[in-house]
Design an enzyme around this catalytic site. Structure first.
Site, mmCIF file in Angstrom:
data_model
loop_
_atom_site.group_PDB
_atom_site.id
_atom_site.type_symbol
_atom_site.label_atom_id
_atom_site.label_comp_id
_atom_site.label_asym_id
_atom_site.label_seq_id
_atom_site.Cartn_x
_atom_site.Cartn_y
_atom_site.Cartn_z
ATOM 1 N N LEU A 1 -21.514 1.436 -3.597
ATOM 2 C CA LEU A 1 -22.725 1.295 -2.797
ATOM 3 C C LEU A 1 -23.020 2.518 -1.932
ATOM 4 C CD1 LEU A 1 -22.271 -2.464 -1.889
ATOM 5 C CD2 LEU A 1 -24.167 -1.487 -3.218
ATOM 6 N N GLY B 1 -23.510 5.317 -3.367
ATOM 7 C CA GLY B 1 -24.383 6.105 -4.241
ATOM 8 C C GLY B 1 -23.686 7.257 -4.925
ATOM 9 N N LYS B 2 -22.378 7.443 -4.660
ATOM 10 C CA LYS B 2 -21.714 8.625 -5.217
ATOM 11 C C LYS B 2 -21.478 8.525 -6.717
ATOM 12 C CE LYS B 2 -17.020 7.207 -3.827
ATOM 13 N NZ LYS B 2 -15.886 7.591 -2.961
ATOM 14 N N TYR C 1 0.825 -1.212 0.000
ATOM 15 C CA TYR C 1 0.000 0.000 0.000
ATOM 16 C C TYR C 1 0.859 1.262 0.000
ATOM 17 C CZ TYR C 1 -4.035 -2.925 1.341
ATOM 18 O OH TYR C 1 -5.036 -3.858 1.384
ATOM 19 N N SER D 1 -13.584 -3.998 0.722
ATOM 20 C CA SER D 1 -14.526 -3.435 -0.258
ATOM 21 C C SER D 1 -15.987 -3.693 0.105
ATOM 22 C CB SER D 1 -14.251 -3.987 -1.662
ATOM 23 O OG SER D 1 -13.030 -3.510 -2.161
ATOM 24 N N GLY E 1 -16.764 1.993 -3.141
ATOM 25 C CA GLY E 1 -17.526 3.238 -3.071
ATOM 26 C C GLY E 1 -18.802 3.242 -3.873
ATOM 27 N N LEU F 1 -18.154 -1.585 0.476
ATOM 28 C CA LEU F 1 -18.960 -0.637 -0.305
ATOM 29 C C LEU F 1 -18.684 -0.778 -1.799
ATOM 30 C CD1 LEU F 1 -18.690 2.615 1.875
ATOM 31 C CD2 LEU F 1 -20.483 0.872 1.866
#
Length: 347
Positions: free
Chosen positions: A243, A245-246, A53, A236, A241, A238
């Site tokens: 999920l 909604g963005k 990372y 993950s 990201g 989401l």
């Protein structure tokens, strides 16, 4: 914040784990430190990182910077003992990523030493094998996954060697527990079998992707998790990201992961975008924040030990942390199940 045991050990971890893969590219040290302090204040005692990372984007120039940032926080805060710290050793990959070598005893020895130095600590609480040498069905590789080229004798011999080296690291006090990542049911079962037969460190967790749109863990892995007490640390939750909604209506906010990786590692496509919008709409119909609904769903799964959240802003972090207190109604669960029946594997 609910606390759960890490496998069959006495180590307790929070049901939310703070992910760190944006620290060093999308987030500065100051921002990362603020995130850690905020998470601690909300009862989180678990941080997950990896020697490779940050990943957004993944470059040779920034390799290892996330561990370095965490090490700075450890040194400055004096709060190392308040945190369960997890990292990972890389496997076969790009040459510039630590030589791109398989996970071997030598690789582990070098990587443990390197991670300890960057993290400015004398121990790693959970040391994970980032992905199997033989390959994996993670990251959308499930669509073409074919294990028939694997040589069983070679795979098992490597597993024995790796576990023996991990045992040496445990006995030396450099690592406390051992975990897997991006593994299969067969692979996990073999590590458990070898550990039992040779009195070697037992796998305590597995870090695989899991969310409303990726539920591969629900079947064989869930059964193994139940019987062997190897809990899931989901990454993950989401769907990178989605999920939240963005990205609804095709939006790509500046600085978001889609602005750097349009397909989000194969997650974003015409099929998945439609399904994602259904889950986002369902949350809003019930007066819920879509991110919190998606995270609460993950945390409620019976095989879940901890749900790894990541954030680039404090607003996102605080919103995600609030999901720990959310319980989904039976009506909402039925709505989730209805979408799942229509779209079991949308990405």
């Amino acid at each position: 914040m609910k606390m759960l045991p890490l496998g069959r050990t006495e180590t307790q971890v929070s049901q939310i784990c703070l992910g760190s893969m944006t620290w060093g590219t999308q987030n500065t040290f100051a921002e990362a430190a603020e995130q850690i302090d905020c998470a601690l204040d909300h009862g989180v005692n678990f941080i997950d990182t990896a020697e490779m990372y940050p990943t957004t984007p993944l470059t040779a120039e920034t390799l290892g910077d996330t561990e370095t940032i965490i090490g700075q926080w450890v040194a400055q805060s004096g709060k190392r003992d308040q945190m369960v710290l997890a990292t990972k050793v890389t496997g076969k990959g790009k040459e510039w990523m630590y030589g791109g070598k398989d996970i071997t005893p030598e690789k582990i020895r070098v990587s443990v030493e390197r991670s300890l130095k960057r993290l400015q600590t004398d121990r790693i609480d959970l040391y994970q094998l980032h992905w199997p040498n033989r390959g994996s069905y993670a990251f959308r590789q499930n669509w073409t996954y074919d294990p028939t080229a694997q040589q069983s004798d070679e795979v098992l011999e490597n597993m024995h060697e790796v576990l023996r080296e991990l045992d040496a690291q445990v006995k030396a006090g450099r690592i406390l527990h051992v975990g897997l990542s991006n593994e299969s049911a067969w692979g996990t079962a073999q590590y458990l079998r070898i550990a039992e037969s040779e009195n070697l460190p037992r796998v305590v967790s597995i870090q695989n992707e899991y969310n409303l749109m990726n539920r591969l863990f629900d079947l064989d892995m869930a059964e193994l998790s139940h019987h062997e007490n190897v809990g899931l640390l989901t990454y993950s939750p989401l769907a990178a990201g989605m999920l939240s909604g963005k990205y609804s209506d095709g939006d790509v906010p500046e600085g978001s992961r889609r602005s750097m990786n349009d397909a989000l590692g194969g997650r974003y496509n015409e099929r998945s975008a439609v399904v994602c919008n259904r889950y986002v709409a369902l949350a809003r119909e019930h007066g819920l924040d879509p991110s919190q609904m998606a995270l609460a769903f993950c945390m409620a799964r019976p095989f879940m030990t901890s749900t790894i959240i990541g954030a680039t802003t404090m607003e996102q972090l605080r919103n995600n942390l609030a999901a720990a207190s959310l319980e989904l109604s039976d009506e909402l669960r039925a709505g989730i199940h209805a979408i799942y029946l229509d779209h079991p594997v949308p990405m």
